[in-house]
Design an enzyme around this catalytic site. Structure first.
Site, PDB file in Angstrom:
ATOM      1  N   SER A  97       0.864  -1.181   0.000  1.00 13.41           N
ATOM      2  CA  SER A  97       0.000   0.000   0.000  1.00 13.41           C
ATOM      3  C   SER A  97       0.896   1.225   0.000  1.00 13.41           C
ATOM      4  CB  SER A  97      -0.914   0.018   1.235  1.00 13.41           C
ATOM      5  OG  SER A  97      -1.877  -0.998   1.142  1.00 13.41           O
ATOM      6  N   LYS A 172      -7.124   1.836  -3.625  1.00 18.32           N
ATOM      7  CA  LYS A 172      -6.837   1.282  -2.297  1.00 18.32           C
ATOM      8  C   LYS A 172      -7.052   2.329  -1.208  1.00 18.32           C
ATOM      9  CE  LYS A 172      -5.509  -1.402   1.020  1.00 18.32           C
ATOM     10  NZ  LYS A 172      -4.275  -2.193   1.090  1.00 18.32           N
ATOM     11  N   LYS A 240      -1.004   4.955   8.365  1.00 14.82           N
ATOM     12  CA  LYS A 240      -0.262   5.250   7.133  1.00 14.82           C
ATOM     13  C   LYS A 240      -1.221   5.442   5.959  1.00 14.82           C
ATOM     14  CE  LYS A 240       1.664   1.688   5.138  1.00 14.82           C
ATOM     15  NZ  LYS A 240       0.976   1.503   3.843  1.00 14.82           N
TER      16      LYS A 240
END
Length: 295
Positions: A97, A172, A240
């Site tokens: 990611s 995502k 994050k």
């Protein structure tokens, strides 16, 4: 080399990806700085490499499963990195990611040295990797994504080409906004149900098929209730990803008030020392610890 796939990164998610690839009879060569993680996959049938460059040199495609854009860059372009061992035209599939802007830069730099790039972040985590039912959202050229989808077919039940480089990572980020808010909503509802004295164990079945139903409700309300903190993800990884989503929102001047609150709660838990815990530890925000964290 023709049928060999390299895996760079054998942590919790990478290990699950690697185990599934070996299970589906992929000839896998793996590298991670932590030799114990490599050995765990070697015991299942993978082959160890001494560096990312060595792994890349033995494979027709390289899968990355790493924790940040900086780590991805180091693994590809750093000393003994993928770019030093991979043959021209090798396909890199980044299942990490990573924020979209960094991905676009990494894809362009890879192209400049003759390598191809597909961003293919995932949803479903370790449980879905184990059963080959991951959801993958992908960015890259049509031909490169088609090749990546064939390689990843044993890992995923849903693969969607979203556009050029970075489009998979953008999708995502949207996924993580929905997941972050969903985890928090289910945790908050669990806390309310407990305080109100209703039988929380019955709620997932009671709401099944209704508009409030979701995979998160069915999986996590029982875990929240039991304070089952088995690690299938990390709170600090959600920080994050929500940070990246907020950065993306700032670029387009998109207001995201709920995401801001969700991110702050995750940051608070991380600051309190719970960053390495599963999302189930969100219950610590609503109630003090009732028992030691389950390991």
């Amino acid at each position: 080399m023709k049928d060999t796939i390299a895996l760079i990164g054998a942590g919790a998610m990478g290990g699950a990806i690697g185990a599934r690839l070996v299970e589906t009879e992929t000839h896998l060569v793996v590298y991670d700085r932590d030799r114990e993680k490599v050995d765990a996959l070697v015991s299942k049938g993978a082959v160890a490499a001494s560096s990312a460059a060595e792994a890349a040199g033995k494979a027709r495609a390289i899968i990355l499963s790493l924790n940040s854009a900086a780590i991805v860059r180091a693994a590809v372009f750093g000393p003994e990195g993928v770019s030093q061992g991979a043959r021209p035209g090798t396909l890199i599939i980044d299942m990490s990611s990573v924020d979209p802007e960094s991905t676009k830069s990494l894809a362009a730099e890879s192209a400049a040295v003759g390598l191809r790039w597909v961003d293919s972040p995932l949803s479903g985590g370790i449980p879905k990797a184990a059963t080959g039912q991951l959801t993958l959202m992908q960015g890259g050229t049509e031909a490169d994504v088609q090749e990546a989808q064939a390689i990843l077919g044993g890992l995923a039940s849903n693969q969607t080409h979203m556009g050029g480089p970075g489009a998979g990572q953008t999708t995502k980020m949207i996924n993580q906004v929905l997941c972050g808010l969903g985890f928090l909503a289910v945790a908050e509802a669990t806390a309310l149900a407990e305080a109100a004295g209703v039988d929380v164990a019955k709620i997932p079945q009671a709401l099944k098929g209704g508009r409030a139903d979701s995979a998160l409700l069915q999986e996590y309300m029982p875990r929240f209730t039991a304070r089952d903190y088995r690690r299938t993800g990390r709170i600090d990884n959600m920080v994050k990803d929500l940070n990246a989503a907020q950065d993306l929102a700032r670029l387009s001047n998109t207001s995201m008030p709920l995401t801001a609150i969700c991110a702050e709660i995750h940051r608070m838990l991380t600051a309190a020392g719970l960053g390495g815990e599963d999302q189930a530890a969100l219950m610590e925000y609503f109630k003090g610890p009732t028992k030691e964290l389950a390991r």
